[in-house]
Design a protein around this motif. Structure first.
Motif, mmCIF file in Angstrom:
data_model
loop_
_atom_site.group_PDB
_atom_site.id
_atom_site.type_symbol
_atom_site.label_atom_id
_atom_site.label_comp_id
_atom_site.label_asym_id
_atom_site.label_seq_id
_atom_site.Cartn_x
_atom_site.Cartn_y
_atom_site.Cartn_z
ATOM 1 N N THR A 58 1.050 -1.252 0.197
ATOM 2 C CA THR A 58 0.155 0.126 -0.035
ATOM 3 C C THR A 58 0.892 1.281 -0.150
ATOM 4 O O THR A 58 0.590 2.052 -0.831
ATOM 5 C CB THR A 58 -0.745 0.015 1.277
ATOM 6 N N GLN A 87 -9.357 6.856 -1.317
ATOM 7 C CA GLN A 87 -10.412 6.376 -2.329
ATOM 8 C C GLN A 87 -9.643 5.321 -3.331
ATOM 9 O O GLN A 87 -10.602 4.414 -3.889
ATOM 10 C CB GLN A 87 -11.119 7.554 -3.020
ATOM 11 N N GLU A 133 -8.706 -0.184 -0.789
ATOM 12 C CA GLU A 133 -9.881 -0.701 -0.106
ATOM 13 C C GLU A 133 -9.559 -0.880 1.228
ATOM 14 O O GLU A 133 -9.662 -1.796 1.853
ATOM 15 C CB GLU A 133 -10.105 -2.275 -0.608
ATOM 16 N N MET A 134 -9.548 0.334 1.923
ATOM 17 C CA MET A 134 -9.286 0.293 3.247
ATOM 18 C C MET A 134 -9.796 1.615 3.599
ATOM 19 O O MET A 134 -10.165 2.493 3.027
ATOM 20 C CB MET A 134 -7.818 0.083 3.455
ATOM 21 N N THR A 135 -9.835 1.833 5.097
ATOM 22 C CA THR A 135 -10.593 3.068 5.617
ATOM 23 C C THR A 135 -9.263 4.222 5.609
ATOM 24 O O THR A 135 -8.193 3.933 5.397
ATOM 25 C CB THR A 135 -11.116 2.971 7.121
#
Lengths: 111, 111
Positions: free
Chosen positions: B21, B41, B44-46
């Motif tokens: 990431t 965005q 796929e994580m907060t």
DNA sequence: TATAAATGAAACCGAAAGGTTTCGTATTAT
DNA sequence: ATAATACGAAACCTTTCGGTTTCATTTATA
């Protein structure tokens, strides 16, 4: 996730490089193949600890193992280090010249 | 040990590069500074998860943060990537030519 | 053959990593 | 003034990491 099974070779390399002991092992192996005992003497940790590091280096394909009788010679395999260097090479444009700073200014105006 | 306090700049860089990431974030930032929301965005994580990654990138001095009002613009800072590339450059001799193989053979005889 | 050497493997442990949800707080916009 | 925005921070959880000790196995040697 499963770091070993991931078929992105970059991940295995950078994972292996993250630990200072493993980086030191690579530098040791640059001077010739070594067994785990010989390597462990250079570090303040036990032999099984070094063996685990070697396993991670092998998973990242930074070393190859040559079984010779009861000895297990660890050889540096530098190709994947070249992969890592090339990955970093993508960013060369940002330190080679001052275009980066100019770019930043321009994009700030665009936002 | 204390990875953050360690005054070996290499460690902070390779630690930061170990996560896919974070490597993707660096590539995003190569196209210009981004806030944490814009970055989040793409993954796929907060947002707090991405924020933690940014903190580690900042600790490794791979990014700098520019506070603009309520926004926090993350800028790529490529100098430390060059440090990592130079560290890998030490091994260039081992893939540039075939001296490595020759060296291995010679040292095997010496043992 | 008995023993020493070189190593793998397993069980275990504390700390760090990587994620979540929830809440608080400035700052900007209506 | 109110509401939306862009965050940071804290608490919490599970998995991975980096190390240990102990034990078994294979190979070389006296």
């Amino acid at each position: 996730m499963d770091a070993q099974t991931t078929h992105d070779p970059t991940q295995g390399v950078f994972r292996a490089l993250a630990d200072p002991t493993r980086r030191a092992i690579l530098q040791q192996l640059a001077q010739g193949p070594r067994g785990v005992n010989a390597l462990a003497q250079g570090f303040e940790m036990t032999r099984p600890a070094v063996a685990k590091h070697l396993k991670i280096l092998e998973e990242g394909r930074l070393i190859t193992v040559e079984q010779r009788g009861r000895e297990r010679l660890n050889h540096l395999q530098p190709e994947m280090l070249a992969v890592a260097q090339r990955w970093l090479g993508f960013f060369e444009a940002f330190w080679d010249d001052k275009l980066a700073d100019l770019k930043r200014e321009v994009e700030r105006d665009d936002d």
